[in-house]
Design a protein around this motif. Sequence first.
Motif, PDB file in Angstrom:
ATOM      1  N   GLU A 268       1.082  -1.554   0.153  1.00 45.11           N
ATOM      2  CA  GLU A 268      -0.030   0.404   0.113  1.00 45.11           C
ATOM      3  C   GLU A 268       1.666   1.236  -0.316  1.00 45.11           C
TER       4      GLU A 268
ATOM      5  N   LYS B  99      -1.443  -8.782  -9.704  1.00 46.75           N
ATOM      6  CA  LYS B  99      -0.836  -9.145  -8.064  1.00 46.75           C
ATOM      7  C   LYS B  99      -0.653  -8.062  -7.423  1.00 46.75           C
TER       8      LYS B  99
ATOM      9  N   THR C  71      -0.965  -4.831  -7.476  1.00 47.71           N
ATOM     10  CA  THR C  71      -2.053  -4.894  -6.162  1.00 47.71           C
ATOM     11  C   THR C  71      -2.061  -4.090  -5.114  1.00 47.71           C
ATOM     12  N   ARG C  72      -0.773  -5.589  -4.543  1.00 49.42           N
ATOM     13  CA  ARG C  72      -0.507  -5.307  -3.433  1.00 49.42           C
ATOM     14  C   ARG C  72       0.006  -3.951  -3.006  1.00 49.42           C
TER      15      ARG C  72
ATOM     16  N   ARG D 105      -5.310   1.271  -0.300  1.00 53.95           N
ATOM     17  CA  ARG D 105      -7.361   0.838  -0.816  1.00 53.95           C
ATOM     18  C   ARG D 105      -7.418   2.441  -1.577  1.00 53.95           C
TER      19      ARG D 105
ATOM     20  N   GLY E  65      -9.521  -8.802  -7.699  1.00 51.77           N
ATOM     21  CA  GLY E  65      -9.062  -8.092  -6.979  1.00 51.77           C
ATOM     22  C   GLY E  65      -9.305  -6.534  -6.789  1.00 51.77           C
ATOM     23  N   LEU E  66      -9.523  -6.140  -8.520  1.00 50.19           N
ATOM     24  CA  LEU E  66      -9.562  -4.539  -8.690  1.00 50.19           C
ATOM     25  C   LEU E  66     -11.228  -4.830  -9.069  1.00 50.19           C
TER      26      LEU E  66
ATOM     27  N   GLN F  82      -9.399   0.326  -9.597  1.00 52.77           N
ATOM     28  CA  GLN F  82      -8.950   0.152  -7.960  1.00 52.77           C
ATOM     29  C   GLN F  82      -9.554  -0.090  -7.767  1.00 52.77           C
ATOM     30  N   LYS F  83      -8.050  -0.821  -6.408  1.00 51.59           N
ATOM     31  CA  LYS F  83      -8.405  -1.699  -4.983  1.00 51.59           C
ATOM     32  C   LYS F  83      -9.520  -1.072  -4.715  1.00 51.59           C
ATOM     33  N   GLN F  84     -10.164  -2.033  -4.102  1.00 54.41           N
ATOM     34  CA  GLN F  84     -10.873  -2.079  -2.995  1.00 54.41           C
ATOM     35  C   GLN F  84     -10.451  -1.006  -1.733  1.00 54.41           C
TER      36      GLN F  84
END
Length: 139
Positions: A7, A40, A43-44, A48, A86-87, A135-137
């Motif tokens: 993040e 992935k 996303t890491r 958020r 995941g997005l 977008q990452k949740q």
Amino acid sequence: HLPFRDESFDVVTAISTIEHIGLKRYKNILTEEGDKIAVKEITRILKRGGRLIMTVPFGKAAIVYYNGVALHRCYDSASLKSVLEGLQILKMQCLTRVGTNWLEAKVEEAEKVEGVEVWHGYHLRVPADCLIVAQKQAI
């Protein structure tokens, strides 16, 4: 593994990149899941609510080969959703090539496009491209 803490970023861009990851042409370790592994990892490192802005070749889902070498992947809606697990996809904007011009096209129209065009004898041009904002949740 990217050398960043979880993040770390509000936005990550991947312009004409994801479709190449995991294909031997670029001296990567060959893995058909290379694109998914890359997203992935992106996303890491996204915060958020952070966003991924990317472009990919778009049309009929396939790995595109030229002279026996895997050049890149081409995505359709289903394969994009799989890669972007995941997005949340916020926007998809597609363009199709008509001669030397790029024209905006509906996703459904661009998804029907297939093939590549040899340009100047060595470079391949894709007939459709897609801009995705995901977008990452926020939990």
